[in-house]
Design a protein around this motif. Structure first.
Motif, PDB file in Angstrom:
ATOM      1  N   GLU A  19       0.854  -1.184   0.000  1.00  0.00           N
ATOM      2  CA  GLU A  19       0.000   0.000   0.000  1.00  0.00           C
ATOM      3  C   GLU A  19       0.893   1.238   0.000  1.00  0.00           C
ATOM      4  N   ILE A  20       0.548   2.165  -0.853  1.00  0.00           N
ATOM      5  CA  ILE A  20       1.322   3.401  -0.931  1.00  0.00           C
ATOM      6  C   ILE A  20       0.449   4.532  -0.410  1.00  0.00           C
ATOM      7  N   THR A  21       0.946   5.234   0.563  1.00  0.00           N
ATOM      8  CA  THR A  21       0.217   6.393   1.079  1.00  0.00           C
ATOM      9  C   THR A  21       1.149   7.600   1.049  1.00  0.00           C
ATOM     10  N   GLY A  22       0.567   8.750   1.208  1.00  0.00           N
ATOM     11  CA  GLY A  22       1.398   9.944   1.245  1.00  0.00           C
ATOM     12  C   GLY A  22       0.584  11.209   1.161  1.00  0.00           C
ATOM     13  N   THR A  23       1.292  12.314   1.073  1.00  0.00           N
ATOM     14  CA  THR A  23       0.664  13.631   1.025  1.00  0.00           C
ATOM     15  C   THR A  23       1.358  14.462  -0.051  1.00  0.00           C
ATOM     16  N   VAL A  24       0.565  15.220  -0.744  1.00  0.00           N
ATOM     17  CA  VAL A  24       1.121  16.163  -1.718  1.00  0.00           C
ATOM     18  C   VAL A  24       0.982  17.566  -1.130  1.00  0.00           C
ATOM     19  N   THR A  25       2.093  18.265  -1.087  1.00  0.00           N
ATOM     20  CA  THR A  25       2.102  19.600  -0.485  1.00  0.00           C
ATOM     21  C   THR A  25       2.456  20.631  -1.548  1.00  0.00           C
ATOM     22  N   LEU A  26       1.828  21.776  -1.432  1.00  0.00           N
ATOM     23  CA  LEU A  26       2.124  22.862  -2.369  1.00  0.00           C
ATOM     24  C   LEU A  26       3.118  23.817  -1.728  1.00  0.00           C
ATOM     25  N   GLY A  39      -3.761   1.184  -3.089  1.00  0.00           N
ATOM     26  CA  GLY A  39      -3.672  -0.151  -2.501  1.00  0.00           C
ATOM     27  C   GLY A  39      -3.369  -1.224  -3.525  1.00  0.00           C
ATOM     28  N   ASN A  40      -3.065  -2.414  -2.957  1.00  0.00           N
ATOM     29  CA  ASN A  40      -2.886  -3.627  -3.789  1.00  0.00           C
ATOM     30  C   ASN A  40      -1.808  -3.495  -4.859  1.00  0.00           C
ATOM     31  N   VAL A  41      -0.718  -2.841  -4.495  1.00  0.00           N
ATOM     32  CA  VAL A  41       0.368  -2.666  -5.469  1.00  0.00           C
ATOM     33  C   VAL A  41       1.305  -3.877  -5.379  1.00  0.00           C
ATOM     34  N   PRO A  42       1.554  -4.560  -6.461  1.00  0.00           N
ATOM     35  CA  PRO A  42       2.470  -5.705  -6.426  1.00  0.00           C
ATOM     36  C   PRO A  42       3.888  -5.257  -6.063  1.00  0.00           C
ATOM     37  N   PRO A  43       4.662  -6.138  -5.426  1.00  0.00           N
ATOM     38  CA  PRO A  43       6.030  -5.756  -5.071  1.00  0.00           C
ATOM     39  C   PRO A  43       6.838  -5.403  -6.308  1.00  0.00           C
ATOM     40  N   GLY A  44       7.745  -4.479  -6.102  1.00  0.00           N
ATOM     41  CA  GLY A  44       8.608  -4.092  -7.226  1.00  0.00           C
ATOM     42  C   GLY A  44       9.084  -2.663  -7.094  1.00  0.00           C
ATOM     43  N   ARG A  45       9.951  -2.292  -8.022  1.00  0.00           N
ATOM     44  CA  ARG A  45      10.429  -0.900  -8.062  1.00  0.00           C
ATOM     45  C   ARG A  45       9.590  -0.127  -9.071  1.00  0.00           C
ATOM     46  N   TYR A  46       9.187   1.057  -8.667  1.00  0.00           N
ATOM     47  CA  TYR A  46       8.307   1.850  -9.527  1.00  0.00           C
ATOM     48  C   TYR A  46       8.740   3.319  -9.540  1.00  0.00           C
ATOM     49  N   VAL A  70       8.220  -1.193  -3.517  1.00  0.00           N
ATOM     50  CA  VAL A  70       7.141  -1.807  -2.741  1.00  0.00           C
ATOM     51  C   VAL A  70       7.570  -3.229  -2.415  1.00  0.00           C
ATOM     52  N   LYS A  71       7.568  -3.526  -1.108  1.00  0.00           N
ATOM     53  CA  LYS A  71       7.949  -4.878  -0.676  1.00  0.00           C
ATOM     54  C   LYS A  71       6.716  -5.601  -0.166  1.00  0.00           C
ATOM     55  N   ASP A  72       6.881  -6.906  -0.014  1.00  0.00           N
ATOM     56  CA  ASP A  72       5.752  -7.743   0.379  1.00  0.00           C
ATOM     57  C   ASP A  72       5.015  -7.185   1.582  1.00  0.00           C
ATOM     58  N   GLY A  73       3.799  -6.747   1.358  1.00  0.00           N
ATOM     59  CA  GLY A  73       2.932  -6.361   2.460  1.00  0.00           C
ATOM     60  C   GLY A  73       3.360  -5.156   3.235  1.00  0.00           C
ATOM     61  N   GLU A  74       4.430  -4.528   2.874  1.00  0.00           N
ATOM     62  CA  GLU A  74       4.903  -3.374   3.649  1.00  0.00           C
ATOM     63  C   GLU A  74       4.314  -2.089   3.086  1.00  0.00           C
ATOM     64  N   PRO A  75       3.770  -1.275   3.942  1.00  0.00           N
ATOM     65  CA  PRO A  75       3.272   0.016   3.448  1.00  0.00           C
ATOM     66  C   PRO A  75       4.431   0.935   3.071  1.00  0.00           C
ATOM     67  N   VAL A  76       4.219   1.697   2.067  1.00  0.00           N
ATOM     68  CA  VAL A  76       5.239   2.656   1.615  1.00  0.00           C
ATOM     69  C   VAL A  76       4.646   4.056   1.733  1.00  0.00           C
ATOM     70  N   LYS A  77       5.444   4.951   2.284  1.00  0.00           N
ATOM     71  CA  LYS A  77       4.961   6.332   2.411  1.00  0.00           C
ATOM     72  C   LYS A  77       5.787   7.213   1.471  1.00  0.00           C
ATOM     73  N   VAL A  78       5.074   7.951   0.646  1.00  0.00           N
ATOM     74  CA  VAL A  78       5.739   8.853  -0.304  1.00  0.00           C
ATOM     75  C   VAL A  78       5.072  10.219  -0.203  1.00  0.00           C
ATOM     76  N   ASP A  79       5.847  11.212   0.062  1.00  0.00           N
ATOM     77  CA  ASP A  79       5.310  12.580   0.084  1.00  0.00           C
ATOM     78  C   ASP A  79       5.878  13.367  -1.094  1.00  0.00           C
TER      79      ASP A  79
END
Lengths: 237, 447
Positions: free
Chosen positions: A24-31, A195-202, A222-231
């Motif tokens: 799962e990739i979550t994050g925030t976009v800031t201006l 959500g539901n992003v397969p593991p890999g580099r993106y 994205v690694k197995d089952g690990e959430p990734v945070k990207v801002d």
């Protein structure tokens, strides 16, 4: 003991059925920077029919900025993926014409996913999409008040395909069409979740209609089952 | 330029210049048709200024209705501009068919009947054979009916001179082609057709103005009369105007320069109108929001970062496309050409003033032309300062059309008699009047 083994077996099966390979990739976009002031939609307020639906002067909302500078209406998606669309089986997305404005103004769908355009207004609108990708077709259809919804599907990925109403030229929306399901549109505080992003580099990109039409890119893993945070920070030039 | 002068030099021997016998009502009808066309151009300007070109998605029907039967309750928003443009265009089409008939006289009856019948039959065939094209069939049948009707009336027209007939037929062909272009722009979603439609509208208006000029009593009873096939021209000066305009126009032609300048200025105006039409049909709003500077500079930056920055800060009310470097360059070209036009028309007016009296029609026309260009410059600036307000932008289109027509008519008047060396000047009472003396004084070698 038997119960214990049964519980362990059930737990094992349940774990094995979990999509452990999905992240799962979550994050925030800031201006970063001060956006230009939104402008009043005077023709809308002056329109004899549409104007009645507003007590206050409606304004444009190109920059939806939250209290913490979070930027809404940003399309965040993985880049470089194609042919993974599940749009044909995905639920339809609705684009409504309400108060002589499109709601929402920014949205994203998959290729082959149904886009339902409704007319909730008591006036005639014409629904006119103006694609730039050669595979997507331009349509222009009048939609009377109370008439059936219109359905659109687009076979080719395209950023910010414009929908507009020529009867009321201040009405427009931008639909980004993605060839996979790994995208999201930020909320009014700039938050997103994919959500539901397969593991890999993106490469993940954040696109804003005004401030970043070509996108701001980041590399993630994205690694197995690990959430990734990207801002993301989108800086006004 | 010399080639142009040579081409026009044959005009005096052409029947176009002597024209048919005076018919004031035909001339008035031609003026009416030209004015209706100018109004149509204005209505077209309102359509693009209000971004309403596609508000009626179908053609020749309007929102599924017969174009002439669209209920008034739907005439709202952009539909009002687009639909009234269509209706007025239909009226102009009828006027042009009538004008063609009037200019063509008896001889036009048969071809009009054949064309009208062919269109009626083609229309009937379309809606019988292709039910999904029923509306197109009805529309074509209607056009054919109007043409057929025109063939059946005015059977006793006086036979006109052939060139005016040909201009009438050209207008007849153009008005139908123009209508087709307008419709195709809608159904084919093609903005480039819109540019062509807009540019052709300007030429069509000029054509009708030329017809109005050539059918006028002023032109047909003009001061220049061709006496022999290719040797001499008799220039009859008017007793009330000793320094005859035509004599002076001949002086122009001797030098070629002013004629060239008039032609150059008119050509520039047409180029400018094409640039303007291209800008309007980009549907990108104002590519440069300030004037007289451009993004605060004399010449704006158009690198990718700068254009991205411009787009970030644009807050447009309509669904305008993001601007591009090309569109910025296009508006800068429009500004540069505007300066060139202003200089050229000042030159034309100055030449006319130096070579003619104030009472000369060409001086008056050149002064009017300069006035139009000054108004046009002001309207161009106001278009930007008002953030492209629809009424101001439309006025800019209209004055542009009138400026082009003024330039074209000036050229035609100026090129009327380009062979002064062979001219014989006589007063109405015979040779030796004040005009001939004036002309002689100008042309005689110094002694």
């Amino acid at each position: 003991m038997t119960k214990l083994f049964s519980l362990l077996a059930a737990a094992g099966i349940a774990v094995s059925l979990q999509p452990v390979s999905a992240g799962e990739i979550t994050g925030t976009v800031t201006l970063n920077g001060t956006p230009p002031a939104e402008i009043p939609i005077t023709p809308l307020k002056d329109d004899p029919t549409c104007g009645k639906m507003y007590t206050a002067m409606p304004t444009t909302h190109f920059y939806v900025v939250g209290p913490n500078k979070g930027l809404g209406d940003v399309v965040v998606m993985l880049k470089g993926i194609s042919g993974k669309s599940t749009g044909a089986s995905a639920p339809p997305v609705v684009l409504d014409q309400k108060g002589c404005l499109y709601e929402p103004q920014i949205l994203a769908i998959q290729t082959s996913q149904k886009l339902i355009v409704k007319n909730s207004d008591p006036v005639l609108h014409n629904v006119h999409d103006t694609p730039t990708a050669s595979g997507n077709k331009e349509y222009n259809q009048a939609q009377m008040p109370g008439s059936p919804d219109l359905t659109f599907t687009f076979p080719e990925a395209e950023n910010f395909l414009r929908f507009k109403c020529d009867v009321h030229p201040w009405m427009f929306a931008w639909v980004t069409i993605v060839d996979h399901p790994y995208f999201a549109v930020t909320d009014k505080d700039g938050n997103f979740k994919i959500g539901n992003v397969p593991p890999g580099r993106y490469t993940i990109t954040a696109l804003h209609r005004k401030a970043a039409p070509d996108g701001v890119d980041k590399e993630i893993e994205v690694k197995d089952g690990e959430p990734v945070k990207v801002d993301f920070t989108i800086t006004l030039k | 330029m010399r080639l142009a002068a040579i081409c026009f030099s044959h005009m005096p021997s052409h029947p176009l210049l002597s024209g048919p016998a005076n018919s004031p009502w035909r001339h008035r009808f031609a003026v009416l048709t030209a004015l209706a066309t100018l109004l149509l151009i204005g209505m077209g300007g309102l359509v693009t200024s209000n971004e309403a070109g596609m508000s009626v998605p179908d053609w020749p029907t309007s929102n599924g209705y017969n174009m002439f039967a669209l209920p008034i309750k739907f005439w709202k928003g952009g539909i009002f501009y687009e639909h009234t443009h269509r209706l007025w265009a239909s009226l102009v089409g009828v006027l042009v068919v009538a004008l063609t008939r009037w200019l063509g006289g008896r001889a036009s009856r048969r071809p009009l009947a054949i064309i009208g019948l062919a269109e009626v039959l083609a229309g009937c065939g379309i809606f019988l054979l292709w039910p999904n094209l029923r509306a197109t069939g009805h529309f074509l049948t209607g056009i054919g009916g109007v043409v057929l009707l025109a063939a059946l009336v005015w059977a006793r027209n006086a036979p006109p001179k052939p060139p005016l007939v040909q201009l009438g037929w050209l207008a007849f062909a153009l008005v139908q082609f123009q209508g087709l272009l307008g419709g195709l722009r809608v159904v084919l979603f093609d903005s480039e057709i819109g540019i062509f439609h807009a540019a052709l509208a300007q030429l069509f208006f000029v054509l009708l103005c030329v017809i109005a000029l050539l059918t006028s009593k002023w032109w047909q009873n003009g001061n220049i009369k061709h006496r022999t096939p290719n040797i001499e021209h008799r220039i009859v000066s008017q007793a009330t105007e000793p320094r005859s305009f035509d004599v002076r126009c001949s002086m122009f032609s001797v030098r070629y320069f002013p004629n060239a300048l008039f032609l150059f200025a008119t050509g520039l105006i047409f180029l400018q109108l094409v640039l303007g039409a291209t800008m309007r049909h980009q549907h990108a709003g104002l590519a440069i929001p300030d004037f007289p500077l451009a993004y605060g500079r004399i010449w704006p930056a158009t690198d990718a970062a700068s254009v991205a920055s411009y787009n970030e800060h644009r807050m447009e009310l309509t669904a305008a496309n993001p601007i591009t470097a090309f569109q910025i360059d296009l508006q800068m070209a429009h500004r540069v050409v505007a300066v060139l036009i202003l200089a050229a028309v000042i030159g034309c007016s100055w030449s006319a003033f130096r070579n003619f009296t104030w009472r000369s029609p060409l001086t008056k026309l050149a002064a009017l032309w300069l006035g139009l260009i000054l108004v046009q410059v002001a309207l161009g600036a106001a278009t930007i300062w008002s953030k492209k307000a629809a009424d101001i932008a439309t006025a800019h289109v209209l004055v542009g059309a009138v400026s082009l027509a003024a330039g074209a008519l000036s050229c035609i008047i100026c090129f009327r008699n380009p062979e002064p060396a062979r001219a014989v000047v006589v007063s109405p009472a015979g040779a030796g009047g004040p005009a001939s003396r004036s002309f002689a004084a100008k042309t005689a070698p110094a002694q």
